[in-house]
Motif scaffolding. Structure first.
Motif, PDB file in Angstrom:
ATOM      1  N   GLN A 286       0.834  -1.194   0.000  1.00 31.96           N
ATOM      2  CA  GLN A 286       0.000   0.000   0.000  1.00 31.96           C
ATOM      3  C   GLN A 286       0.872   1.248   0.000  1.00 31.96           C
ATOM      4  OE1 GLN A 286      -3.566   0.243   2.389  1.00 31.96           O
ATOM      5  NE2 GLN A 286      -3.234   2.413   2.739  1.00 31.96           N
ATOM      6  N   LEU A 287       0.547   2.168  -0.866  1.00 37.47           N
ATOM      7  CA  LEU A 287       1.257   3.434  -0.937  1.00 37.47           C
ATOM      8  C   LEU A 287       0.567   4.504  -0.109  1.00 37.47           C
ATOM      9  CD1 LEU A 287       2.132   3.509  -4.746  1.00 37.47           C
ATOM     10  CD2 LEU A 287       3.393   2.466  -2.863  1.00 37.47           C
ATOM     11  N   PHE A 288      -0.766   4.577  -0.219  1.00 37.16           N
ATOM     12  CA  PHE A 288      -1.505   5.604   0.513  1.00 37.16           C
ATOM     13  C   PHE A 288      -2.844   5.061   0.972  1.00 37.16           C
ATOM     14  CE2 PHE A 288       1.113   7.866  -2.616  1.00 37.16           C
ATOM     15  CZ  PHE A 288       1.871   8.647  -1.752  1.00 37.16           C
ATOM     16  N   LYS A 289      -3.260   5.498   2.134  1.00 35.81           N
ATOM     17  CA  LYS A 289      -4.610   5.224   2.607  1.00 35.81           C
ATOM     18  C   LYS A 289      -5.576   6.205   1.943  1.00 35.81           C
ATOM     19  CE  LYS A 289      -2.926   3.730   7.150  1.00 35.81           C
ATOM     20  NZ  LYS A 289      -2.945   3.976   8.610  1.00 35.81           N
ATOM     21  N   ALA A 290      -6.857   5.980   2.153  1.00 35.94           N
ATOM     22  CA  ALA A 290      -7.861   6.883   1.571  1.00 35.94           C
ATOM     23  C   ALA A 290      -7.630   8.298   2.085  1.00 35.94           C
ATOM     24  CB  ALA A 290      -9.264   6.407   1.927  1.00 35.94           C
ATOM     25  N   ASN A 291      -7.523   9.242   1.143  1.00 38.71           N
ATOM     26  CA  ASN A 291      -7.379  10.671   1.454  1.00 38.71           C
ATOM     27  C   ASN A 291      -6.088  11.024   2.183  1.00 38.71           C
ATOM     28  OD1 ASN A 291      -9.943  11.361   0.298  1.00 38.71           O
ATOM     29  ND2 ASN A 291     -10.910  10.498   2.124  1.00 38.71           N
TER      30      ASN A 291
END
Length: 391
Positions: A286-291
């Motif tokens: 995973q690079l980024f979570k939501a928002n």
């Protein structure tokens, strides 16, 4: 740009298609696709996008249409469909052994198609949902277009080669499997049944991978002389789901009455072997979570010099473990980014590259509003740009 943090999780849909080459992955099958279940990303392919005869794996489309009718309430598991003479006479290949004039519960028909690979059960469903088999085939082809199965063409609901011309790609089968897994979670469990008894006859699921590879929970096998042996199969390990399609396995050394028995076991062993390689070689990062803020891009003429950006949805990539160390994530602004900027406005692109990985470009959106500078500040910025560039 802030340092990127790497987590382990899932991705919202980004539509990966191109498959990287991999020296590690291999199969004797003529066609193959390995897909990440959560994202639909193609991890590895061997002639996976060419149309091929799918044999009984095309029954997945018949099941998908039936599942869709159950989901929207037009059909119930307890409904009963009549058995026509045409369905009863469909004795070539696998059969559920329905009897002409009987009515069969939808739940039994589902098990008859999935577990027993009943060609007769497919005819019963086709006539009930399409009025005629030919009418149902029209529904199948329309549904294939709706699902984006661009290399698929159906001429019957069961996958037999009469009439000839049934075609699907391994990629289309993987996409269809993913549709069944994620769109019908309350019905997907039928694919993990090991056996089913109907009219006093017990038959075992030909998907022997269910008992050969931990975490396997579906889907469907297929075999014709033209197509060779194939399977569409899915498994979950450590929270990661993989979908594998292989077709065109051929065993010229097997002859006689026991040939199919041995071939089914070799097919299962090959599918389990490739799945094992897939789970060992590929990881989801995973690079980024939501928002989550991915970084910033410069703003021209704004009340602030930069605006924070986000991918909006969770963003993850699945790639080979050896490629992870050389993964590069970069942000590029949509030049020029002029104020005012509204939250949610696309202002840039995030690019992910890595060895043996197709370049991924993801839109970046402003995480907040940015107003324009007042008139005096804009004049000053203009003068700076005229005499040496704004910074």
């Amino acid at each position: 740009m802030p340092r990127l943090r790497i987590f382990i999780a899932i991705l919202a849909v980004l539509g990966f298609v191109a498959a990287p080459a991999s020296a590690v992955m291999s199969t004797s099958a003529e066609h193959a696709i390995l897909m990440d279940g959560a994202t639909g990303q193609v991890l590895w392919a061997k002639d996976g996008f060419s149309p091929m005869p799918p044999a009984s794996m095309s029954k997945l489309m018949t099941v998908e249409i039936l599942f869709s009718r159950i989901k929207d309430g037009r059909v119930k598991l307890t409904d009963r469909f009549p058995v026509s003479e045409r369905a009863w006479r469909e004795r070539s290949g696998s059969t559920m052994f329905v009897k002409v004039g009987d009515t069969v519960a939808v739940e039994d028909l589902i098990r008859g198609i999935i577990t027993q690979s009943g060609n007769d059960a497919c005819i019963v469903v086709a006539e009930a949902l399409g009025g005629t088999v030919e009418g149902f085939v029209d529904i199948m082809n329309k549904r294939a277009k709706e699902l984006g199965l661009g290399a698929s063409h159906f001429v019957n609901p069961d996958g037999l080669d009469v009439p000839p011309g049934q075609r699907m790609s391994a990629y289309d089968l993987a996409k269809l499997a993913r549709q069944l897994i994620y769109s019908y979670p309350n019905l997907y469990h039928f694919f993990s049944d090991r056996q089913f008894t109907f009219n006093g006859i017990t038959q075992h699921n030909r998907n022997l991978v269910l008992d050969r590879f931990p975490g396997t929970d579906g889907l469907k096998t297929g075999h014709l002389e033209e197509s060779g042996y194939g399977i569409t199969v899915s498994a979950v390990q450590g929270g990661q789901r993989l979908i594998l399609v292989i077709n065109g396995l051929r065993y010229p050394d097997l002859t006689g009455k026991a040939a199919d028995w041995f071939a089914e076991r070799r097919r299962a062993d090959e599918a389990a072997r490739v799945l094992g390689m897939g789970f060992r070689e590929f990881r989801s990062y995973q690079l980024f979570k939501a928002n989550e803020i991915a970084g910033t891009v410069p703003v021209w003429g704004g009340s602030q010099k930069t605006v924070p950006v986000t991918t909006g949805k969770p963003l993850a990539v699945t790639l080979q473990v050896d490629s992870r160390q050389k993964m590069v994530v970069a942000i590029k602004a949509t030049a020029p980014v002029n104020a005012p900027i509204k939250k949610g406005q696309q202002v840039g692109t995030l690019t992910v590259t890595a060895p043996d990985f197709p370049t991924l470009n993801v839109p970046l959106y402003a995480a907040e509003d940015v107003g324009r500078q007042n008139i005096f500040a804009r004049m000053f910025t203009g003068i700076k740009a005229l005499f040496g560039g704004a910074k």
